[in-house]
Design a protein around this motif. Sequence first.
Motif, short mmCIF file in Angstrom:
data_model
loop_
_atom_site.label_atom_id
_atom_site.label_comp_id
_atom_site.label_asym_id
_atom_site.label_seq_id
_atom_site.Cartn_x
_atom_site.Cartn_y
_atom_site.Cartn_z
N MET A 1 24.76 14.48 18.69
CA MET A 1 25.71 13.38 18.82
C MET A 1 25.45 12.30 17.75
O MET A 1 26.38 11.81 17.16
CB MET A 1 25.60 12.80 20.23
N LEU A 2 24.16 11.98 17.54
CA LEU A 2 23.83 10.98 16.52
C LEU A 2 24.27 11.45 15.14
O LEU A 2 24.85 10.68 14.37
CB LEU A 2 22.33 10.68 16.53
N ASN A 3 24.03 12.72 14.84
CA ASN A 3 24.44 13.24 13.53
C ASN A 3 25.95 13.17 13.34
O ASN A 3 26.43 12.90 12.24
CB ASN A 3 23.95 14.68 13.34
N GLN A 4 26.71 13.40 14.40
CA GLN A 4 28.17 13.30 14.30
C GLN A 4 28.58 11.86 13.99
O GLN A 4 29.46 11.62 13.16
CB GLN A 4 28.83 13.76 15.60
N ARG A 5 27.94 10.90 14.66
CA ARG A 5 28.25 9.49 14.40
C ARG A 5 27.85 9.10 12.99
O ARG A 5 28.59 8.38 12.30
CB ARG A 5 27.56 8.58 15.42
N LEU A 6 26.70 9.58 12.55
CA LEU A 6 26.26 9.27 11.19
C LEU A 6 27.21 9.87 10.15
O LEU A 6 27.57 9.21 9.17
CB LEU A 6 24.85 9.81 10.95
N ASN A 7 27.60 11.10 10.36
CA ASN A 7 28.54 11.74 9.43
C ASN A 7 29.87 11.00 9.39
O ASN A 7 30.45 10.80 8.32
CB ASN A 7 28.75 13.21 9.80
N ALA A 8 30.35 10.58 10.57
CA ALA A 8 31.60 9.82 10.62
C ALA A 8 31.44 8.48 9.90
O ALA A 8 32.32 8.07 9.12
CB ALA A 8 32.02 9.59 12.07
N ALA A 9 30.31 7.82 10.11
CA ALA A 9 30.07 6.53 9.47
C ALA A 9 29.99 6.69 7.96
O ALA A 9 30.54 5.86 7.21
CB ALA A 9 28.78 5.91 10.01
N LYS A 10 29.34 7.74 7.49
CA LYS A 10 29.26 7.98 6.05
C LYS A 10 30.65 8.22 5.45
O LYS A 10 30.96 7.72 4.38
CB LYS A 10 28.36 9.18 5.76
N LYS A 11 31.46 8.99 6.15
CA LYS A 11 32.82 9.26 5.67
C LYS A 11 33.64 7.98 5.62
O LYS A 11 34.34 7.70 4.65
CB LYS A 11 33.50 10.30 6.56
N ILE A 12 33.52 7.17 6.68
CA ILE A 12 34.24 5.89 6.73
C ILE A 12 33.76 5.00 5.58
O ILE A 12 34.58 4.38 4.88
CB ILE A 12 34.05 5.20 8.09
N ALA A 13 32.44 4.94 5.38
CA ALA A 13 31.89 4.11 4.30
C ALA A 13 32.45 4.52 2.95
O ALA A 13 32.89 3.69 2.16
CB ALA A 13 30.37 4.21 4.29
N SER A 14 32.46 5.81 2.71
CA SER A 14 32.96 6.33 1.44
C SER A 14 34.44 6.00 1.25
O SER A 14 34.85 5.51 0.19
CB SER A 14 32.74 7.84 1.39
N GLU A 15 35.23 6.26 2.27
CA GLU A 15 36.68 6.00 2.18
C GLU A 15 36.97 4.50 2.04
O GLU A 15 37.86 4.10 1.29
CB GLU A 15 37.40 6.57 3.40
N LEU A 16 36.21 3.68 2.77
CA LEU A 16 36.41 2.23 2.70
C LEU A 16 36.09 1.72 1.30
O LEU A 16 36.87 0.96 0.71
CB LEU A 16 35.56 1.52 3.74
N HIS A 17 34.97 2.15 0.75
CA HIS A 17 34.62 1.71 -0.60
C HIS A 17 35.63 2.21 -1.63
O HIS A 17 35.98 1.48 -2.56
CB HIS A 17 33.20 2.15 -0.96
N ASP A 18 36.11 3.44 -1.47
CA ASP A 18 37.14 3.95 -2.37
C ASP A 18 38.41 3.11 -2.29
O ASP A 18 39.03 2.80 -3.31
CB ASP A 18 37.47 5.42 -2.05
N ALA A 19 38.80 2.74 -1.07
CA ALA A 19 40.01 1.92 -0.89
C ALA A 19 39.81 0.54 -1.51
O ALA A 19 40.71 0.02 -2.19
CB ALA A 19 40.35 1.80 0.59
N GLU A 20 38.64 -0.06 -1.29
CA GLU A 20 38.37 -1.37 -1.88
C GLU A 20 38.39 -1.30 -3.41
O GLU A 20 38.97 -2.18 -4.07
CB GLU A 20 37.01 -1.89 -1.39
N ASP A 21 37.78 -0.26 -3.95
CA ASP A 21 37.79 -0.10 -5.41
C ASP A 21 39.21 0.10 -5.94
O ASP A 21 39.56 -0.44 -7.00
CB ASP A 21 36.92 1.10 -5.82
#
Length: 122
Positions: A1-21
């Motif tokens: 479960m923790l790994n799923q949350r971490l993977n989701a958070a990493k994906k969100i982080a990546s997409e958010l930074h891409d959108a900001e850029d």
Amino acid sequence: MLNQRLNAAKKIASELHDAEDAVDEVMIRIARLAATLPAARRDTNMSALVGQDAMAKITRALAATGEVRQLLTDAHIALTVTQKEIGLGARMFGAGVKPPASAQLAENGEANVVAGAFAQAS
């Protein structure tokens, strides 16, 4: 479960930074266009009335992009709350520094990930 949350958070982080850029890039391009129009008008010795409607629309587009950027940074900050709600700790990397892609789990099992994803406002 923790790994799923971490993977989701990493994906969100990546997409958010891409959108900001992307929004920053759009702002830069619109600002360049906004500077080019009056310079071209002046260089060609045209009346100030020439292209005024287009210039007004371009400046409105730049302002609207600024509003989009503000909404993204607000969402970035709001994700800090989400991060805590889902049980992911954060390690701050400092303003303007994104977390490394290879962030690891802390010894206590919480994430040392996603400081930029949720905790750092751009």
